[in-house]
Scaffold this active site. Structure first.
Site, short mmCIF file in Angstrom:
data_model
loop_
_atom_site.label_atom_id
_atom_site.label_comp_id
_atom_site.label_asym_id
_atom_site.label_seq_id
_atom_site.Cartn_x
_atom_site.Cartn_y
_atom_site.Cartn_z
N GLU A 184 -25.08 64.69 -37.29
CA GLU A 184 -26.35 65.66 -37.64
C GLU A 184 -25.72 66.81 -38.57
O GLU A 184 -24.76 67.40 -38.11
CB GLU A 184 -27.14 66.03 -36.44
CG GLU A 184 -28.12 67.09 -36.85
CD GLU A 184 -28.79 67.28 -35.56
OE1 GLU A 184 -29.96 67.98 -35.72
OE2 GLU A 184 -28.14 67.69 -34.58
N HIS A 228 -24.86 61.94 -30.91
CA HIS A 228 -24.16 62.48 -32.47
C HIS A 228 -23.63 63.67 -32.18
O HIS A 228 -23.45 64.32 -31.09
CB HIS A 228 -25.50 62.76 -32.94
CG HIS A 228 -26.48 63.79 -33.04
ND1 HIS A 228 -27.70 63.69 -31.95
CD2 HIS A 228 -26.22 65.17 -33.12
CE1 HIS A 228 -28.09 64.92 -31.84
NE2 HIS A 228 -27.41 65.81 -32.33
N ASN A 234 -6.75 52.44 -31.73
CA ASN A 234 -5.95 51.33 -31.32
C ASN A 234 -5.08 50.68 -32.26
O ASN A 234 -5.80 50.00 -33.11
CB ASN A 234 -6.63 50.76 -30.20
CG ASN A 234 -7.21 51.51 -29.10
OD1 ASN A 234 -6.38 52.24 -28.48
ND2 ASN A 234 -8.34 51.16 -28.69
N GLU A 260 -11.88 64.35 -31.41
CA GLU A 260 -10.54 63.48 -31.28
C GLU A 260 -10.95 62.14 -31.45
O GLU A 260 -11.67 61.43 -31.37
CB GLU A 260 -10.26 63.26 -29.79
CG GLU A 260 -9.13 62.45 -29.44
CD GLU A 260 -8.92 62.08 -28.16
OE1 GLU A 260 -8.71 60.86 -27.51
OE2 GLU A 260 -9.01 63.15 -27.10
N ARG A 314 -14.09 56.66 -30.87
CA ARG A 314 -12.94 55.49 -31.01
C ARG A 314 -13.21 55.03 -32.45
O ARG A 314 -14.36 54.96 -32.98
CB ARG A 314 -13.24 54.34 -30.33
CG ARG A 314 -12.02 53.45 -29.78
CD ARG A 314 -12.39 52.63 -28.64
NE ARG A 314 -12.83 53.00 -27.44
CZ ARG A 314 -11.85 53.78 -26.62
NH1 ARG A 314 -10.58 53.80 -26.70
NH2 ARG A 314 -12.29 54.47 -25.43
N HIS A 328 -13.03 68.96 -26.52
CA HIS A 328 -13.17 68.35 -27.50
C HIS A 328 -14.24 66.91 -27.32
O HIS A 328 -14.43 66.80 -25.90
CB HIS A 328 -11.69 67.50 -28.20
CG HIS A 328 -11.16 66.49 -27.16
ND1 HIS A 328 -10.21 67.09 -26.31
CD2 HIS A 328 -11.52 65.24 -26.96
CE1 HIS A 328 -9.77 65.91 -25.42
NE2 HIS A 328 -10.41 64.84 -25.76
#
Length: 142
Positions: free
Chosen positions: A119, A76, A60, A56, A11, A7
């Site tokens: 993209e 990207h 937080n 993923e 964040r 993956h």
């Protein structure tokens, strides 16, 4: 030694806003891990039928003030679409800025709410040039 892609992690600051963006692209949540002790959530999203290639989203719970304001150093994510004009129109209709319009009928760039560059590539041959895309200017950078 064999190698298997798992993956790509990005964040995110606002989980709901980010998930909505990736859902507009056609990704669906395929699994989630909430860590009470670590106070974070990992949400894996992938296009239907391509669960082996997710992104993923790492969120937080207490915020992430260190999140960079310009994620261009990341590079990207790239997704192939059946009709680049329809996808870009769908995204625009939902408030997403098309940073690099598909003037060539082949490639466009947008940004996620967390400034991740995405993209979009036309599947197969480029589509014939069409308005409003052919004359649309770039917006910002990608």
């Amino acid at each position: 030694m064999p190698l298997k892609y798992l993956h790509t992690m990005v964040r995110v600051k606002d989980l709901e806003k980010s998930m909505t963006f990736y859902e507009l692209l056609g990704l669906k949540e395929i699994r989630r891990h909430d860590s009470e002790g670590g106070r974070f959530s990992l949400i894996f999203m992938a296009p239907p039928g391509q669960e082996e290639a997710p992104i993923e989203l790492t969120w937080n719970w207490d915020g992430d003030d260190e999140l960079p304001s310009d994620s261009r150093h990341f590079g990207h994510l790239a997704y192939e679409v059946d009709n680049i004009y329809e996808m870009c129109q769908h995204l625009m209709d939902n408030g997403v800025t098309i940073n690099r319009p598909p003037r060539d009928g082949r490639m466009a760039f947008v940004r996620s709410p967390d400034n991740i560059s995405i993209e979009l590539l036309q599947a197969g041959e480029a589509l014939a040039a069409a308005e409003p895309w052919a004359s649309m200017e770039n917006s910002g950078h990608w």
